[in-house]
Scaffold this active site. Structure first.
Site, short mmCIF file in Angstrom:
data_model
loop_
_atom_site.label_atom_id
_atom_site.label_comp_id
_atom_site.label_asym_id
_atom_site.label_seq_id
_atom_site.Cartn_x
_atom_site.Cartn_y
_atom_site.Cartn_z
N SER A 289 27.34 15.24 -30.23
CA SER A 289 26.87 14.03 -30.90
C SER A 289 26.72 14.23 -32.40
O SER A 289 26.77 13.26 -33.17
CB SER A 289 25.53 13.60 -30.31
OG SER A 289 24.57 14.65 -30.42
N ASP B 162 14.62 10.82 -33.98
CA ASP B 162 14.56 11.86 -32.95
C ASP B 162 14.34 13.25 -33.52
O ASP B 162 14.11 14.21 -32.79
CB ASP B 162 15.83 11.83 -32.08
CG ASP B 162 17.11 12.10 -32.87
OD1 ASP B 162 17.03 12.47 -34.06
OD2 ASP B 162 18.20 11.92 -32.30
N HIS C 129 19.14 14.41 -35.11
CA HIS C 129 20.40 13.92 -35.70
C HIS C 129 20.18 13.46 -37.14
O HIS C 129 19.24 12.72 -37.42
CB HIS C 129 20.97 12.77 -34.87
CG HIS C 129 21.34 13.19 -33.49
ND1 HIS C 129 20.47 13.12 -32.43
CD2 HIS C 129 22.50 13.70 -33.00
CE1 HIS C 129 21.07 13.56 -31.32
NE2 HIS C 129 22.30 13.93 -31.65
#
Length: 286
Positions: free
Chosen positions: A102, A250, A253
């Site tokens: 990701s 989060d 990221h």
């Protein structure tokens, strides 16, 4: 892309051409008149010498004409020849394949803001023609990357950037298993794309997993790069990880500001590989 301007043709009209008689005709007439005077001054037994003089004068006039002008067809021939030589702009761009998680896919960012797309723009600005291909998959472990690597490698690539293992670290998977997966992935790339330049991106495990695990996880990447003969890029999140203002909610990221820093890290690591691949392609050796 810059293009070379087409070559122009310069037409030069001389005085002799404007008079209605071509230069060669004037030279021949003048030469003939001169040679007749020579013939008239020679006896019959020297007529052969006079004829030779006539030929020499005529040849000299032709030589002067050829030395003093360049036929337009020569310029056209040169232009045609140059047009058949491929320019650097005519070569296809390098295909740069980004395989990752990701963090490569750009989770939470606009697709054009993920670091592969930003690297594309930096390469454009640097005059390096590339086609960046983002093959990032969110949540993927190194085992998942190994399972899909053959599918990803269906298309050719000149440079392969491999970012995997981060999710292995988050799940505290066995370092030896992750290492084996990394080695297998690199070897699959080598087998499928023997001329491609491979860049392995350093990843780190969360510090809460303990010093022993994090040290082994860290050492795994340079060890694989060394044994497999690939380039090692610095930690992807260098200068970003753990800094709240550079990450999304989060805390894992990067946000847009953090992604700019990630892009600089990746760019500095792969630019030499891009330039080497460009030089090899230009020389026809890679």
């Amino acid at each position: 892309m810059a293009t070379n301007a087409p070559c122009g043709t310069l037409n030069d009209t001389s005085r002799s051409t404007a008079s209605g008689r071509p230069p060669l005709w004037n030279s021949f007439v003048n030469s003939r008149a001169t040679s007749m005077k020579i013939l008239s001054g020679l006896g019959t037994r020297d007529s052969g010498l006079g004829f030779v003089s006539l030929l020499m004068l005529s040849a000299g006039a032709c030589s002067r004409r050829d030395a003093g002008s360049t036929p337009s067809s020569d310029g056209a021939s040169r232009a045609a020849l140059e047009s058949r030589v491929p320019s650097p702009e005519a070569r296809p761009p390098l295909r740069v394949l980004f395989i990752g998680t990701s963090l490569t896919a750009g989770l939470g960012l606009d697709p054009d803001s993920a670091y592969p797309a930003r690297v594309q723009r930096k390469a454009d600005s640097a005059g390096i023609a590339i086609q960046a291909v983002n093959a990032g998959v969110s949540g993927e472990t190194s085992a998942g990357a190994l399972r899909r690597i053959d599918w990803v490698l269906r298309e050719p690539a000149d440079v392969v950037v491999l970012e995997t293992g981060a999710n292995d670290g988050l799940r505290a998977l066995q370092v030896d298993s992750t290492r084996a997966n990394l080695v297998a992935i690199v070897r699959r790339i080598r087998a499928k794309l023997p001329e491609a330049r491979v860049v392995l991106v350093q990843m780190e495990a969360p510090p809460n997993l303990g010093q022993r695990y994090t040290a082994a996880f860290h050492a795994m990447f340079p060890d694989v790069a060394r044994t497999e003969g690939v380039t090692l890029a610095p930690f992807l999140l260098q200068g970003v990880a753990g800094i709240g203002r550079l990450n999304q909610a989060d805390g894992i990221h990067p946000n847009d500001a953090g992604e700019r820093i990630v892009t600089e890290t990746v760019w500095k690591a792969i630019e030499p590989a891009l330039r080497a691949a460009t030089a090899a392609t230009a020389a026809g050796t890679g």
